[in-house]
Write an enzyme that holds these catalytic residues in place. Sequence first.
Site, PDB file in Angstrom:
ATOM      1  N   THR A 176       0.869  -1.188   0.000  1.00 24.09           N
ATOM      2  CA  THR A 176       0.000   0.000   0.000  1.00 24.09           C
ATOM      3  C   THR A 176       0.906   1.238   0.000  1.00 24.09           C
ATOM      4  O   THR A 176       1.349   1.674  -1.054  1.00 24.09           O
ATOM      5  CB  THR A 176      -0.955   0.005   1.209  1.00 24.09           C
ATOM      6  OG1 THR A 176      -0.207  -0.166   2.405  1.00 24.09           O
ATOM      7  CG2 THR A 176      -1.982  -1.106   1.087  1.00 24.09           C
ATOM      8  N   ASN A 216       0.063  10.633   6.662  1.00 17.12           N
ATOM      9  CA  ASN A 216      -1.187  10.311   7.343  1.00 17.12           C
ATOM     10  C   ASN A 216      -2.110  11.491   7.622  1.00 17.12           C
ATOM     11  O   ASN A 216      -3.218  11.300   8.119  1.00 17.12           O
ATOM     12  CB  ASN A 216      -0.860   9.594   8.658  1.00 17.12           C
ATOM     13  CG  ASN A 216      -0.292   8.212   8.402  1.00 17.12           C
ATOM     14  OD1 ASN A 216      -0.960   7.393   7.798  1.00 17.12           O
ATOM     15  ND2 ASN A 216       0.934   7.982   8.799  1.00 17.12           N
ATOM     16  N   THR A 253       0.766 -10.194  12.643  1.00 14.94           N
ATOM     17  CA  THR A 253       1.334  -9.014  12.008  1.00 14.94           C
ATOM     18  C   THR A 253       0.723  -8.686  10.664  1.00 14.94           C
ATOM     19  O   THR A 253       0.093  -9.529  10.065  1.00 14.94           O
ATOM     20  CB  THR A 253       2.840  -9.192  11.800  1.00 14.94           C
ATOM     21  OG1 THR A 253       3.367  -7.978  11.279  1.00 14.94           O
ATOM     22  CG2 THR A 253       3.124 -10.281  10.811  1.00 14.94           C
ATOM     23  N   LYS A 270       4.110  -6.855   3.510  1.00 20.14           N
ATOM     24  CA  LYS A 270       3.751  -5.443   3.358  1.00 20.14           C
ATOM     25  C   LYS A 270       3.598  -4.871   4.761  1.00 20.14           C
ATOM     26  O   LYS A 270       3.187  -5.562   5.698  1.00 20.14           O
ATOM     27  CB  LYS A 270       2.483  -5.239   2.532  1.00 20.14           C
ATOM     28  CG  LYS A 270       1.193  -5.675   3.134  1.00 20.14           C
ATOM     29  CD  LYS A 270       0.242  -4.689   3.747  1.00 20.14           C
ATOM     30  CE  LYS A 270       0.466  -3.249   3.498  1.00 20.14           C
ATOM     31  NZ  LYS A 270      -0.369  -2.447   4.450  1.00 20.14           N
ATOM     32  N   GLU A 300       6.175   3.822   7.633  1.00 22.70           N
ATOM     33  CA  GLU A 300       5.746   5.147   7.161  1.00 22.70           C
ATOM     34  C   GLU A 300       6.578   6.243   7.830  1.00 22.70           C
ATOM     35  O   GLU A 300       6.580   6.387   9.051  1.00 22.70           O
ATOM     36  CB  GLU A 300       4.263   5.358   7.450  1.00 22.70           C
ATOM     37  CG  GLU A 300       3.381   4.608   6.475  1.00 22.70           C
ATOM     38  CD  GLU A 300       1.892   4.776   6.733  1.00 22.70           C
ATOM     39  OE1 GLU A 300       1.118   4.374   5.858  1.00 22.70           O
ATOM     40  OE2 GLU A 300       1.523   5.286   7.792  1.00 22.70           O
ATOM     41  N   SER A 312      -7.639  17.296   3.124  1.00 18.45           N
ATOM     42  CA  SER A 312      -7.882  18.153   4.287  1.00 18.45           C
ATOM     43  C   SER A 312      -9.198  18.903   4.157  1.00 18.45           C
ATOM     44  O   SER A 312      -9.845  18.857   3.154  1.00 18.45           O
ATOM     45  CB  SER A 312      -6.751  19.152   4.485  1.00 18.45           C
ATOM     46  OG  SER A 312      -6.815  20.152   3.517  1.00 18.45           O
TER      47      SER A 312
END
Lengths: 440, 440
Positions: free
Chosen positions: B169, B435, B202, B191, B283, B440
Amino acid sequence: MPSTNLIFANQDAHRAWLASQAALPAGFRAGTARFEFTPVEAPKPARMTLTLIVLDKPTPDFAAMFTRNAFPGAPVIIGRKRLAEPALGAIIVNNKISNVCAPGGVETAERVCAETARHLGISPEQVLPSSTGVIGWALPADAMMAALPDAVAALSGDSILPAAEGIVTTDLYPKIRRASVGAGSIVGIAKGAGMIEPNMATMLVYILTDLAVPRDTLRAMLARAVDSSFNTISIDSDTSTSDTVALVSSGKVPCEPGQYAAFEAALAQVCRDLAEDVVRNGEGVRHVMRVIVKGASDLETARALGKAIVNAPLFKCAVAGNDPNVGRLVQAVGKHVGAHMPSLDVSRMSARMGGIEIFANGAFRLDPEKETALVAHLREAELYRSAPTADGVFAPPIHYPPHERSVEIEIDLASGGCECAVLGGDLTHEYVSENADYRS
Amino acid sequence: MPSTNLIFANQDAHRAWLASQAALPAGFRAGTARFEFTPVEAPKPARMTLTLIVLDKPTPDFAAMFTRNAFPGAPVIIGRKRLAEPALGAIIVNNKISNVCAPGGVETAERVCAETARHLGISPEQVLPSSTGVIGWALPADAMMAALPDAVAALSGDSILPAAEGIVTTDLYPKIRRASVGAGSIVGIAKGAGMIEPNMATMLVYILTDLAVPRDTLRAMLARAVDSSFNTISIDSDTSTSDTVALVSSGKVPCEPGQYAAFEAALAQVCRDLAEDVVRNGEGVRHVMRVIVKGASDLETARALGKAIVNAPLFKCAVAGNDPNVGRLVQAVGKHVGAHMPSLDVSRMSARMGGIEIFANGAFRLDPEKETALVAHLREAELYRSAPTADGVFAPPIHYPPHERSVEIEIDLASGGCECAVLGGDLTHEYVSENADYRS
């Protein structure tokens, strides 16, 4: 909920309101002194403010609660001992260095207390020390003692505002809250900003009253007030090594036992207001989140789940982005329940944001209209828009709280009658800049 | 520790290395199909990849572990049932939507399994589904079934690289690790990226082997391997609702009981390497942190303390800024011990960073020379420098891991003989942008 619903157009308006709240209760004076020094650990100039709060006469009626961090600062170690002393005459606070696990830290703090006592004509054991700032560095005792006469000379019975300004570190603005009970008053100040998830105590908070409430009653009331205020907030899940909340009565205004309930309610409100102020001015906070967990079997279950939500990084980021990514909200609930309360039946859980039902009967209730309404709710609760600079460092563009609105989240576990409201903030570039970009 | 010490100058070099690791074990084929669709919840076009892993012949020898999140995704609910089935013939994975608490989610996933089975000539119960992506949205079942023939047509026994790419992703790059045992091999893909603090399972991990190890032995080995690998990492403390790790043997290569120990060691190494890959590509991760907690009374104490450190936001920010603010490290230890193990005697604790003693006998051991060395250690472990853009959005400038160095932290509790290494990452503008800034 805050006891107010304030809106400030600019910093001047906020300062005028602070000044209107700042009258010291009878029997107290406060003063500050600012000076430059050079830390030994990282030799470049730094500034420190000494803040002195003095009673006209030492009082037996005082209370204090401290951090549960296993590495408490030297002032916390000393403060715990002071609770057994017959009277308190003064509080001496410094910012910039927290005096935590520094070699000889307790001895240094005691030296500062002794010098403060000498200037005031009281005994060293009547002085409560507090420190906040960098962990691990040593206090500049000589420079502090050289600045003490200036703080003593600045003592005034007029306003607590200089003290509220003196104790801050990365706070954007000072915090003052007050309440009246009969002819007396309760006035509190707080510093917060970062490393904020108090555990049985909190950051630095000083609450002064002229109402004559005896020591044991004060201490019991403070424990209850802290439990429902500072112990229900989290800015970044980090528990400071210096958390201190002190409550001191000068006893100048009589308070009959029949008034104790009113006093305790006023104290609780001051604590809740200050706790919300601390969150609203948390490092990088652009949205305050109020998570109400209801229908819980007990208070601790509700509080722990609320904290799990306000501390979930992905949900905090979504809120920062005005993104109603409620999948991350349910993830946070599920993580906490799966790890800590696996026997809880979540099938009856429902969730609302901004009053809108988003989850019920084990499934999401989402559609494009709700999404639009949720975005509007998030935007309305935003304190300010991000303003990136060319070098990638983000700094809040305002130094006052423009409003007291929050992102309102409600989780109903439908498994009991207990409820807890937990306050937290979003996770923003401003938080990262405050804590990562100041050096590299 | 990773089993390798790789350094990549660019993405091409990394891809060449991945290709060299990607040979499928005997008895497996993999293929993918990519397509566009429009989610009903937020109507704008999105892309999804279907990844199909197929056994030449259904096997009884498979194992799987799943998330402990209390709101597991539909594929996890189905996967738990599949463990009781006599054989597994295929795994069908989609990204983009995780199928968690979506109305009718289990039925939709079963429909996809049935259609997959029909194409492959096996039974629906022999298909394990997996989904990752947005929580709360519904799977586009019709579009997925329309794309299935393309995935079937793409099946090939050559390489697992297309599958490793298909399941990602927000990952910056695919992750493949392998090990050999005698004439057979173990090959795993993963991933990860965000919502990563696995709890007894996990993210999405698929480990294939041609070595014939029976079901019960496989399952016991997988549980142990996961416990010492994926269960010791945290990128952001958030536990996904979709975590799945599956281990499947085609049984094509004989494996005698005498080889089981070698097989389990190889499996554990593949899991540890993949776990570290997941953290390194977490990330926004710019520094991998390896926290070794030793001298603990038991493994769980060591693991919990290590996780408290890698999840402490202020310390994570300091690491992001190459700032050896070790006060925040000790704060994190003190918070955890104060809250969760108050009876632990911390007076004997010592701490090191980059091999340098920074804390011992209750006090910091800091000086300007150590500070300089610690900054150098942090800089050396940095994966890339931040590159802000004009709009304040941060994106990683690289799509490969330039090295396998970490910030090395050691906490010695001097109170027992147990030890645990926990991996985590820093907290960066890139994490917040990933994130919070995407809308917005």
